[in-house]
Design a protein around this motif. Structure first.
Motif, PDB file in Angstrom:
ATOM      1  N   HIS A 100     -41.870 -10.211  -0.099  1.00 34.24           N
ATOM      2  CA  HIS A 100     -40.980  -9.117  -0.441  1.00 34.24           C
ATOM      3  C   HIS A 100     -39.816  -9.715  -1.230  1.00 34.24           C
ATOM      4  O   HIS A 100     -39.353 -10.820  -0.920  1.00 34.24           O
ATOM      5  CB  HIS A 100     -40.432  -8.440   0.823  1.00 34.24           C
ATOM      6  N   VAL A 101     -39.354  -8.996  -2.236  1.00 31.20           N
ATOM      7  CA  VAL A 101     -38.253  -9.481  -3.068  1.00 31.20           C
ATOM      8  C   VAL A 101     -37.208  -8.377  -3.185  1.00 31.20           C
ATOM      9  O   VAL A 101     -37.531  -7.231  -3.508  1.00 31.20           O
ATOM     10  CB  VAL A 101     -38.744  -9.898  -4.470  1.00 31.20           C
ATOM     11  N   LEU A 102     -35.962  -8.742  -2.890  1.00 30.19           N
ATOM     12  CA  LEU A 102     -34.840  -7.798  -3.000  1.00 30.19           C
ATOM     13  C   LEU A 102     -33.894  -8.267  -4.095  1.00 30.19           C
ATOM     14  O   LEU A 102     -33.529  -9.447  -4.149  1.00 30.19           O
ATOM     15  CB  LEU A 102     -34.091  -7.699  -1.672  1.00 30.19           C
ATOM     16  N   LEU A 103     -33.487  -7.349  -4.953  1.00 27.26           N
ATOM     17  CA  LEU A 103     -32.488  -7.590  -5.992  1.00 27.26           C
ATOM     18  C   LEU A 103     -31.257  -6.747  -5.711  1.00 27.26           C
ATOM     19  O   LEU A 103     -31.347  -5.517  -5.619  1.00 27.26           O
ATOM     20  CB  LEU A 103     -33.050  -7.216  -7.367  1.00 27.26           C
ATOM     21  N   ILE A 142     -29.802 -16.866  -6.713  1.00 30.57           N
ATOM     22  CA  ILE A 142     -28.669 -16.179  -7.338  1.00 30.57           C
ATOM     23  C   ILE A 142     -28.957 -16.049  -8.824  1.00 30.57           C
ATOM     24  O   ILE A 142     -29.008 -17.035  -9.553  1.00 30.57           O
ATOM     25  CB  ILE A 142     -27.347 -16.931  -7.094  1.00 30.57           C
ATOM     26  N   CYS A 143     -29.215 -14.853  -9.259  1.00 29.88           N
ATOM     27  CA  CYS A 143     -29.415 -14.449 -10.647  1.00 29.88           C
ATOM     28  C   CYS A 143     -30.341 -15.395 -11.408  1.00 29.88           C
ATOM     29  O   CYS A 143     -31.548 -15.352 -11.224  1.00 29.88           O
ATOM     30  CB  CYS A 143     -28.062 -14.290 -11.348  1.00 29.88           C
ATOM     31  N   ALA A 193     -32.117 -11.867  -3.928  1.00 30.23           N
ATOM     32  CA  ALA A 193     -31.465 -12.262  -5.172  1.00 30.23           C
ATOM     33  C   ALA A 193     -30.159 -11.503  -5.355  1.00 30.23           C
ATOM     34  O   ALA A 193     -30.160 -10.281  -5.513  1.00 30.23           O
ATOM     35  CB  ALA A 193     -32.385 -12.000  -6.362  1.00 30.23           C
ATOM     36  N   SER A 194     -29.035 -12.234  -5.330  1.00 31.24           N
ATOM     37  CA  SER A 194     -27.731 -11.682  -5.697  1.00 31.24           C
ATOM     38  C   SER A 194     -27.560 -11.906  -7.191  1.00 31.24           C
ATOM     39  O   SER A 194     -27.563 -13.061  -7.640  1.00 31.24           O
ATOM     40  CB  SER A 194     -26.606 -12.385  -4.929  1.00 31.24           C
ATOM     41  N   VAL A 252     -27.381  -7.133   1.264  1.00 32.95           N
ATOM     42  CA  VAL A 252     -27.188  -8.178   0.265  1.00 32.95           C
ATOM     43  C   VAL A 252     -26.303  -7.638  -0.851  1.00 32.95           C
ATOM     44  O   VAL A 252     -26.497  -6.510  -1.317  1.00 32.95           O
ATOM     45  CB  VAL A 252     -28.543  -8.643  -0.319  1.00 32.95           C
ATOM     46  N   PHE A 253     -25.348  -8.464  -1.292  1.00 33.21           N
ATOM     47  CA  PHE A 253     -24.414  -8.061  -2.341  1.00 33.21           C
ATOM     48  C   PHE A 253     -24.688  -8.815  -3.641  1.00 33.21           C
ATOM     49  O   PHE A 253     -25.276  -9.906  -3.636  1.00 33.21           O
ATOM     50  CB  PHE A 253     -22.978  -8.311  -1.877  1.00 33.21           C
TER      51      PHE A 253
END
Length: 244
Positions: free
Chosen positions: A195-198, A145-146, A168-169, A38-39
């Protein structure tokens, strides 16, 4: 399943340089066993709002844009899915968009940021209207997104729809932004059993000095992996199925 967040300093408005860097991250992610990378928000151009909307023919994209071909090819060669955030084109106006390409390079979904900020709206960006969903290897993912992450109902709907991971990008700056991320994302994880990815920028992007610290949190809100605050790189974590 292993997932990854890529943080780096985007070259302002240099699509070719940023796409090449992102393609290299896709390749690296594959080498580290990740199924998905993820970017950050507007990684393709950097967070250059006015520059992007003042030259739409140059900077607005659709998922089949030829300039994204190196990224798509890297997905296919590495067998890795990628969440690629850029300035999108819609009839209603410019969007801040995540194009999600599967491990075969095919488009899995497009998600347009639903909650644009005042400065994004002033620059001409319009909000999306549909939640972002896709799956890889049977695992359901939700997209934000943010600023979207500040609206808990998006995570609640993702969990209700059977998603196991929220992606989350984002762009969070030093100081208040770094503090915000440590409040918002663990709470989204705990409250929704996700699960949460930033994926965050690091270094200058538009008017901000981004704080890095990309991370993955488990459903209990505990940090599974976290990146540095001043260096580019991948943040990699394993997300396990319930009961495993």
């Amino acid at each position: 399943m292993i997932i990854a967040a890529a943080q780096f300093t985007a070259v302002p408005c240099d699509v070719g340089a940023n796409v090449a860097r992102m393609a290299a991250f896709v390749t690296e992610a594959g080498g580290r066993g990740a199924a998905l990378v993820v970017f950050p928000e507007l990684a393709v151009t950097g967070y250059e709002l006015e520059a992007v909307t003042s030259d739409p023919e140059r900077f607005l994209m659709e998922p089949d844009d030829a300039r994204l071909a190196p990224l798509v090819r890297a997905c296919r060669e590495a067998g890795v899915a990628a969440v690629v955030n850029c300035a999108g084109r819609r009839e209603a106006g410019p969007t801040i968009s995540s194009f999600v390409y599967g491990p075969d390079g095919a488009l899995l979904t497009r998600y347009d940021k639903r909650h644009v900020t005042d400065s994004e709206r002033a620059a001409g960006f319009v909000p999306g209207t549909v939640d972002g969903r896709f799956s890889v290897d049977g695992t359901g993912f939700g997209l934000v997104i943010c600023y979207d992450a500040h609206f808990c109902e998006l995570a609640e709907r993702a969990a209700a729809d059977g998603c196991r991971v929220l992606l989350a990008s984002s762009l969070y700056g030093r100081g208040g932004g770094a503090a915000e991320r440590m409040t918002i994302f663990p709470k989204l994880a705990r409250d929704n059993g996700l699960h949460v990815l930033l994926a965050n920028h690091v270094g200058p992007s538009g008017p901000y000095d981004a704080c890095g610290l990309s991370a993955v949190w488990g459903p209990d809100g505990e940090v599974l992996a976290e990146g540095p605050d001043a260096e580019a790189g991948l943040v990699v974590a394993r997300v396990s199925a319930p009961g495993s």
